[in-house]
Design an enzyme around this catalytic site. Structure first.
Site, mmCIF file in Angstrom:
data_model
loop_
_atom_site.group_PDB
_atom_site.id
_atom_site.type_symbol
_atom_site.label_atom_id
_atom_site.label_comp_id
_atom_site.label_asym_id
_atom_site.label_seq_id
_atom_site.Cartn_x
_atom_site.Cartn_y
_atom_site.Cartn_z
ATOM 1 N N GLY A 5 -0.456 -14.890 35.472
ATOM 2 C CA GLY A 5 -0.786 -14.831 34.058
ATOM 3 C C GLY A 5 0.196 -15.598 33.192
ATOM 4 N N HIS A 31 -3.819 -5.286 0.863
ATOM 5 C CA HIS A 31 -3.238 -5.758 2.128
ATOM 6 C C HIS A 31 -3.293 -7.288 2.212
ATOM 7 C CE1 HIS A 31 -2.608 -1.917 4.243
ATOM 8 N NE2 HIS A 31 -3.593 -1.494 3.462
ATOM 9 N N GLU A 40 -2.039 -9.135 4.521
ATOM 10 C CA GLU A 40 -1.990 -9.594 5.909
ATOM 11 C C GLU A 40 -3.372 -9.781 6.527
ATOM 12 O OE1 GLU A 40 -1.563 -5.035 6.122
ATOM 13 O OE2 GLU A 40 -1.080 -6.668 4.746
ATOM 14 N N ASP A 58 2.269 -14.528 30.627
ATOM 15 C CA ASP A 58 3.578 -13.963 30.304
ATOM 16 C C ASP A 58 4.596 -14.168 31.428
ATOM 17 O OD1 ASP A 58 2.265 -13.099 28.035
ATOM 18 O OD2 ASP A 58 1.961 -11.066 28.771
ATOM 19 N N SER A 59 4.232 -13.801 32.649
ATOM 20 C CA SER A 59 5.197 -13.932 33.748
ATOM 21 C C SER A 59 5.487 -15.397 34.051
ATOM 22 C CB SER A 59 4.697 -13.206 35.006
ATOM 23 O OG SER A 59 3.559 -13.835 35.552
ATOM 24 N N SER A 60 4.481 -16.277 33.847
ATOM 25 C CA SER A 60 4.683 -17.703 34.109
ATOM 26 C C SER A 60 5.678 -18.321 33.124
ATOM 27 C CB SER A 60 3.352 -18.452 34.029
ATOM 28 O OG SER A 60 2.420 -17.926 34.954
ATOM 29 N N CYS A 99 0.830 -1.202 0.000
ATOM 30 C CA CYS A 99 0.000 0.000 0.000
ATOM 31 C C CYS A 99 0.876 1.269 0.000
ATOM 32 C CB CYS A 99 -0.980 -0.030 1.171
ATOM 33 S SG CYS A 99 -2.367 1.117 0.971
#
Length: 509
Positions: A223, A167, A169, A225-227, A79
């Protein structure tokens, strides 16, 4: 990582989506603002130029010296990226006679060109632009058209340089994944070897090399991410990782003990800290959402710092920062406008004089889950809905008190358990309940009541950047509403939030 694709962002809402599609091909890629190129351009096997809300015809339009890339690595302009190439090298970009947004169909596709191999005539593509290329430079050739856009795709002769005005995607472009695979795999020559197992293996080795025998302290939230970050670091340095899980009094019902038990079952070295009293004290009388977030963040830093100081010789702070956090901190035109404070609490590294280790800062949320699966982390943790750092503090509109928290915990418990029992939990990206600062008249038995209103919220999303409300079955909502009103003293009305993001955010505060 020896193979990677560089994506230069000109401010498009779809840029992260391009990266996600490339990574779905098991190819690593990075997003950088067009005006903040990587220091070292070696190692990139191809370049994708994103779209933009800007017009190349504007005086201050985003610009880039493309000569440093053309001819040395394959280039794909999407684009705005295509229009920029056409404009810079002698073509013309003009306002479209009709603004081109939405579905279109390819009326001409030259599949002898590698980029379009396997694509079909009449295939649907997604347009989103107010300008269009009216004339191509001399050595550019048209390779695809739609009924209204003659130059829907082009190639530079004798170069692996391409441009498309649609596009690929977005899912509306039916064969967009085919086009991106043609570019990334066939034209750029990427081997599709970037997998969750490989990421986990290489990250653990890198952490071993980086951390050695140093101690790391990490704040767990329960959660995903931290796990996952904790397990990666634990596999690298074992007991030298010290985890702290703080009960801020704003967690879900029974969450503190439940999550603590699950972490200890994973072999992590975790200390649970009951700090409810400190958080409630800090929140007393505060009603403004941003002020609540700041108070919760400040107390968390104080409690975490106190506990971390009890561990001798800590050198590093582990964090579950993920890639969207990094991307959004460096936007195309300076820092993004602050809608609300980020749920990841900042300020800790400076206060504690620690170096930061962020093993997930190149991954999107769904990739974090796949890495967690490769690490054999419990599916109950990996499948858990996102939960805000300030917890129920930003789901209680108005001031926060222990009594209000207790009411909302019960309501939330009924809602979330109901989703799980009916097999709806995994169909929803995030769900929760809000306690509203209003009361309404009701009738229970023969008595008039004047009690609280709660709002239920459930959304579908991929990464939380956009979201649509979940169309939960009416029978389910009816049963949950009845159970809440019958079992939770102080609530006599339940409403369901049917707002999308944007314009509404997922959380109410």
């Amino acid at each position: 990582m020896t193979e990677k694709i560089l994506i230069l962002d000109f401010g498009s809402q779809y840029t992260q989506l391009i990266a996600r599609r490339v990574r779905e091909l098991n190819v690593y890629c990075e997003i950088h603002p067009f005006n903040h190129l990587p220091e070292n351009l070696e190692g990139y096997k191809g370049l994708i130029l994103s779209g933009s809300p800007c017009s190349v015809r504007e005086d201050d339009a985003p610009d880039l010296n493309l000569d440093q890339f053309r001819g040395s690595i394959p280039v794909l302009g999407v684009c705005y990226g295509a229009q920029l190439m056409a404009q810079k090298y002698g073509g013309n970009v003009m306002p479209s006679e009709i603004r081109e947004y939405g579905r279109a169909r390819l009326s001409h596709v030259d599949t002898q060109f590698e980029l379009l191999k396997g694509m079909s005539l009449d295939s649907q593509v997604w347009m989103s632009h107010a300008d269009t290329i009216s004339d191509l430079p001399e050595n550019f050739e048209i390779i695809a058209s739609t009924s209204s856009v003659e130059m829907a795709a082009f190639k530079v002769k004798d170069e692996k340089t391409y441009g498309i005005q649609f596009h690929p995607e977005v899912t509306h472009t039916e064969q967009g994944k085919t086009l991106l695979k043609n570019f990334v795999v066939d034209i750029c020559g990427c081997s599709q070897g970037w997998t969750s197992d490989l990421f986990a293996e290489s990250t653990i080795q890198n952490l071993k090399d980086k951390l050695g025998n140093d101690k790391v302290v990490l704040g767990l939230s329960g959660g995903v991410d931290s796990s996952v970050a904790a397990v990666l670091i634990h596999k690298a340095i074992g007991e030298s990782l010290h985890c702290i899980f703080v009960d801020n009094g704003l967690l879900r019902k029974n969450e503190f003990n439940g999550v603590l038990d699950s972490y200890q079952g994973m072999g992590l070295n975790v200390k649970g800290v009951d700090a409810k009293k400190e958080f409630y004290e800090a929140l007393k009388g505060i009603t403004e959402p941003e002020a609540k977030r700041k108070a919760i963040g400040r107390v968390f830093i104080e409690i975490f710092d106190q506990e971390a100081q009890k561990i001798e010789n800590v050198k590093w702070l582990g964090q579950g920062t993920i890639y969207p956090d990094i991307i959004e901190s460096v936007s195309v035109k300076g820092p993004s406008a602050t809608i609300k404070s980020h749920h990841n609490v900042g300020g800790l590294p400076e206060k504690m004089n620690l170096k930061v280790v962020e093993p997930l800062n190149t991954l999107f949320k769904d990739e974090v889950r796949r890495v967690g699966k490769a690490l054999q982390i419990d599916s109950n943790i990996l499948g858990r809905h996102p939960f805000p750092g300030p917890g129920l503090g930003i789901r209680i509109l108005g001031d926060v008190t222990p009594d209000k928290v207790a009411i909302l915990q019960e309501v939330d418990h009924i809602f979330i358990n109901g989703l799980k029992e009916k097999g709806l939990y995994d169909d929803v990206w995030q769900a929760g309940a809000m306690l509203l600062p209003i009361q309404s008249v009701g009738v229970m038995g023969d008595e008039r009541t004047y009690e609280r209103v709660v709002a239920l919220r459930a959304v579908g999303s991929v990464d939380g950047m956009t979201a649509d409300w979940s169309h939960l079955p009416y029978d389910f909502l009816q049963d949950v509403s009845n159970e809440i009103i019958n079992k939770v003293k102080g609530v006599n009305r339940v409403v369901y939030d049917i707002s999308s993001k944007p314009p509404a955010t997922i959380e109410w505060e």
